[in-house]
Write a protein that holds these residues in place. Sequence first.
Motif, mmCIF file in Angstrom:
data_model
loop_
_atom_site.group_PDB
_atom_site.id
_atom_site.type_symbol
_atom_site.label_atom_id
_atom_site.label_comp_id
_atom_site.label_asym_id
_atom_site.label_seq_id
_atom_site.Cartn_x
_atom_site.Cartn_y
_atom_site.Cartn_z
ATOM 1 N N ASN A 53 0.817 -1.212 0.000
ATOM 2 C CA ASN A 53 0.000 0.000 0.000
ATOM 3 C C ASN A 53 0.850 1.261 0.000
ATOM 4 N N ASP A 54 1.909 1.271 0.810
ATOM 5 C CA ASP A 54 2.782 2.451 0.862
ATOM 6 C C ASP A 54 3.523 2.648 -0.457
ATOM 7 N N ILE A 55 3.961 1.549 -1.050
ATOM 8 C CA ILE A 55 4.674 1.655 -2.328
ATOM 9 C C ILE A 55 3.728 2.135 -3.426
ATOM 10 N N LEU A 56 2.500 1.614 -3.435
ATOM 11 C CA LEU A 56 1.496 2.083 -4.398
ATOM 12 C C LEU A 56 1.247 3.581 -4.251
ATOM 13 N N SER A 57 1.078 4.038 -3.016
ATOM 14 C CA SER A 57 0.842 5.466 -2.754
ATOM 15 C C SER A 57 2.029 6.304 -3.194
ATOM 16 N N TRP A 58 3.227 5.787 -2.985
ATOM 17 C CA TRP A 58 4.450 6.508 -3.374
ATOM 18 C C TRP A 58 4.536 6.632 -4.897
ATOM 19 N N PHE A 59 4.296 5.543 -5.611
ATOM 20 C CA PHE A 59 4.322 5.584 -7.069
ATOM 21 C C PHE A 59 3.297 6.576 -7.629
ATOM 22 N N GLU A 60 2.115 6.605 -7.020
ATOM 23 C CA GLU A 60 1.016 7.390 -7.577
ATOM 24 C C GLU A 60 0.902 8.796 -7.009
ATOM 25 N N GLY A 61 1.522 9.043 -5.843
ATOM 26 C CA GLY A 61 1.226 10.287 -5.155
ATOM 27 C C GLY A 61 2.358 11.287 -5.012
ATOM 28 N N CYS A 62 3.572 10.962 -5.464
ATOM 29 C CA CYS A 62 4.650 11.950 -5.318
ATOM 30 C C CYS A 62 5.503 12.005 -6.575
ATOM 31 N N ASN A 63 6.176 13.128 -6.756
ATOM 32 C CA ASN A 63 6.982 13.350 -7.957
ATOM 33 C C ASN A 63 8.124 12.345 -8.069
ATOM 34 N N GLU A 64 8.745 12.036 -6.921
ATOM 35 C CA GLU A 64 9.874 11.095 -6.915
ATOM 36 C C GLU A 64 9.437 9.693 -7.301
ATOM 37 N N GLY A 65 8.133 9.418 -7.207
ATOM 38 C CA GLY A 65 7.610 8.103 -7.558
ATOM 39 C C GLY A 65 7.313 7.920 -9.035
ATOM 40 N N LYS A 66 7.563 8.952 -9.846
ATOM 41 C CA LYS A 66 7.310 8.850 -11.288
ATOM 42 C C LYS A 66 8.504 8.178 -11.969
ATOM 43 N N VAL A 67 8.721 6.925 -11.588
ATOM 44 C CA VAL A 67 9.857 6.137 -12.084
ATOM 45 C C VAL A 67 9.341 4.780 -12.541
ATOM 46 N N GLU A 68 10.168 4.058 -13.310
ATOM 47 C CA GLU A 68 9.757 2.736 -13.784
ATOM 48 C C GLU A 68 9.639 1.750 -12.631
ATOM 49 N N HIS A 93 4.390 -4.727 -11.663
ATOM 50 C CA HIS A 93 4.132 -5.714 -10.615
ATOM 51 C C HIS A 93 2.925 -5.327 -9.757
ATOM 52 N N LEU A 94 2.611 -4.031 -9.755
ATOM 53 C CA LEU A 94 1.487 -3.535 -8.961
ATOM 54 C C LEU A 94 0.319 -3.104 -9.842
ATOM 55 N N GLY A 95 0.381 -3.441 -11.124
ATOM 56 C CA GLY A 95 -0.697 -3.104 -12.042
ATOM 57 C C GLY A 95 -0.723 -1.644 -12.446
ATOM 58 N N LEU A 96 0.404 -0.951 -12.286
ATOM 59 C CA LEU A 96 0.471 0.471 -12.614
ATOM 60 C C LEU A 96 1.052 0.682 -14.009
ATOM 61 N N GLN A 97 0.673 1.797 -14.615
ATOM 62 C CA GLN A 97 1.093 2.115 -15.987
ATOM 63 C C GLN A 97 2.553 2.561 -16.051
ATOM 64 N N TRP A 98 3.186 2.209 -17.122
ATOM 65 C CA TRP A 98 4.511 2.719 -17.524
ATOM 66 C C TRP A 98 4.632 2.497 -19.022
ATOM 67 N N PRO A 99 5.135 3.488 -19.769
ATOM 68 C CA PRO A 99 5.711 4.768 -19.334
ATOM 69 C C PRO A 99 4.662 5.815 -18.985
ATOM 70 N N LEU A 100 5.166 6.935 -18.437
ATOM 71 C CA LEU A 100 4.326 8.066 -18.061
ATOM 72 C C LEU A 100 4.646 9.257 -18.961
ATOM 73 N N GLU A 101 3.700 10.188 -19.065
ATOM 74 C CA GLU A 101 3.956 11.392 -19.874
ATOM 75 C C GLU A 101 5.102 12.202 -19.292
ATOM 76 N N GLU A 102 5.121 12.346 -17.974
ATOM 77 C CA GLU A 102 6.202 13.053 -17.289
ATOM 78 C C GLU A 102 6.864 12.084 -16.317
ATOM 79 N N THR A 103 8.181 12.018 -16.333
ATOM 80 C CA THR A 103 8.892 11.154 -15.395
ATOM 81 C C THR A 103 9.760 12.012 -14.479
ATOM 82 N N TYR A 104 10.123 11.432 -13.358
ATOM 83 C CA TYR A 104 10.979 12.161 -12.410
ATOM 84 C C TYR A 104 12.331 12.474 -13.051
ATOM 85 N N LEU A 105 12.884 11.524 -13.797
ATOM 86 C CA LEU A 105 14.204 11.707 -14.378
ATOM 87 C C LEU A 105 14.215 12.799 -15.440
#
Length: 312
Positions: A222-237, A255-267
């Motif tokens: 749950n914390d990792i999902l929130s991190w991927f979806e809720g903060c700028n630093e989480g916009k990573v593969e 692995h968590l059913g989340l999309q990649w790639p994203l329109e904007e990435t942290y890098l």
Amino acid sequence: MRRRAAVQRKVPCLFVTEPFKVLATETITGKALEADIYNAIPTEKVDGTCCYVTTYKGQPYLWARLDRKPNKQAEKRFKRFLYSLEDCKEFVWNVEEDFKPVPDTWIPAKDIEFSNGNPLPDENGHMPGWVPVEKNSKQYCWHSSVVNYEAEIALVLKHHADPGLLEISPVPLSEILEQTLELIGTNINANPYGLGSKKQPVHLLVPHGAFEIKNPPTLTQNDILSWFEGCNEGKVEGIVWHCHDGCLIKLHRHHLGLQWPLEETYLNSQPVVITFNRTKYDCDFEPKSLFHHFSNLDGQRFDRLKDIKFDA
């Protein structure tokens, strides 16, 4: 640059995954726990193709990843075995007959097992390995664009000394000897970072473990999902944890059913500066080469990595 563990084999997932499925469960694997995952260093998983720097022809060379794979007949046998779920016995490979040929220059990855002098395939039926990237290689043209063997340098993306700033600079191949890196750019994996263009491709090497995550999530799904979806630093593969025993553990957004790639990435949204003093090198860079273009940008700063443009 701080040296992290090299990637010489398939990196296992943080969570247990069901057979033949990508989605992860909420259970941390025994391997991750044995490697002391709770005290590991989390780093950004960069989306590219894996490379390796080691000696060839008496000098440091860039090597491309090339897995030796089974031929059609052997692959059919192996898949039948996997789907039969016969855990009580081991699949037996005929290493000399079951695998497709590879170039004479191919070498097996360091961490694979051997039997009677022959490298053995991993649990996926592949033998991870490497082939040297020759100058002007057609097959590995994007790899060869980031190395200059005359000057013995590579184009590397890394953190600048100033916090929050990236840097692109030539790095002596001798300084990254025995390291693995990720090649990213215009013609790699559909260019998730939006680098360059078809007319002017941009490719760079990123040492594995170069981008440490400053504010990582706790190791619950749950914390990792929130991190991927809720903060700028989480916009990573994904995340790769570098454990103190040298073990690597990863988690991909898929692995968590989340999309990649994203329109904007942290890098690609971070500012970057070009540091390239061409007077340090005795050779002339070819006019169309990345080394020539980046040397002309020495000292220039861009607001975002993906904003890098060369003069027409």
